[in-house]
Write an enzyme that holds these catalytic residues in place. Structure first.
Site, PDB file in Angstrom:
ATOM      1  N   ARG A  73       0.803  -1.222   0.000  1.00 61.49           N
ATOM      2  CA  ARG A  73       0.000   0.000   0.000  1.00 61.49           C
ATOM      3  C   ARG A  73       0.839   1.277   0.000  1.00 61.49           C
ATOM      4  NH1 ARG A  73      -2.624  -3.097   4.012  1.00 61.49           N
ATOM      5  NH2 ARG A  73      -3.990  -4.558   2.957  1.00 61.49           N
ATOM      6  N   GLU A 110       4.921 -10.543  14.420  1.00 62.88           N
ATOM      7  CA  GLU A 110       4.272 -11.176  15.565  1.00 62.88           C
ATOM      8  C   GLU A 110       4.296 -12.704  15.426  1.00 62.88           C
ATOM      9  OE1 GLU A 110      -0.231 -11.222  17.476  1.00 62.88           O
ATOM     10  OE2 GLU A 110       0.271  -9.785  15.918  1.00 62.88           O
TER      11      GLU A 110
END
Length: 186
Positions: A73, A110
């Site tokens: 993006r 993560e």
């Protein structure tokens, strides 16, 4: 929640319009995630233009020579900003997406790790860089981008994102590097 990083931005009605055009999708891509979907912003030409214009107004005349957009993006917002301020655009891509010789930077996620790459020679020592992405969450991707550009000799002037998820404390991982955002997600 709409915001800016200064009193002028807080008063700017364009930010409220941008915030209103971002759709929040619950439980995507997994349960418990409130996904900030910018595709609805892109469907609104006025909000999309206002987003780019706010960044251009901030960086015009700041002697930025490189706008580095993070896949994917950052590729949406980075090129129009680069064109408007007279800087070159450099795509920072996932592994094995760029032909030719690349320099890479690994970073932790993560749930594992990832890597960003850019072409060798895309950045010259002394280049003044702006890093652009749609969103900062944990800060891992922005940190990797900063490290990659600085290893190549650029001075990273600032990072710019449309949205910040402040509860994930990504800003703290930037080691004091300036971060400009338009919207803090609540």
């Amino acid at each position: 929640m709409a915001c800016g990083n200064g009193k002028e931005q807080e008063q700017d009605p364009r930010i409220d319009g941008i915030a209103a055009s971002i759709r929040v999708v619950p439980d995507f891509p997994k349960k418990g995630i409130m996904f900030q979907d910018i595709t609805t912003l892109l469907l609104n030409p006025k909000a999309f233009k206002n987003t780019v214009d706010l960044f251009v107004e901030r960086y015009l005349g700041k002697d930025i020579t490189v706008v580095a957009g993070i896949e994917a993006r950052g590729f949406i917002f980075g090129p129009p900003i680069a064109l408007a301020i007279g800087a070159k655009f450099i795509p920072l891509r996932k592994p094995r997406k760029l032909p030719g010789e690349v320099i890479s930077e690994k970073y932790d996620l993560e749930y594992g790790s990832d890597c960003l790459e850019m072409h060798v020679g895309a950045v010259q020592p002394g280049d003044r860089a702006l890093v652009v992405d749609d969103l900062i969450a944990t800060g891992g991707t922005l940190c990797a981008a900063i490290n990659l550009l600085e290893r190549a000799g650029a001075e990273v002037v600032e990072c710019a994102c449309v949205i910040e998820l402040p509860e994930l404390k990504g800003r703290e991982k930037l080691n004091g590097k300036p971060l400009y955002i338009l919207i803090k997600s609540s």
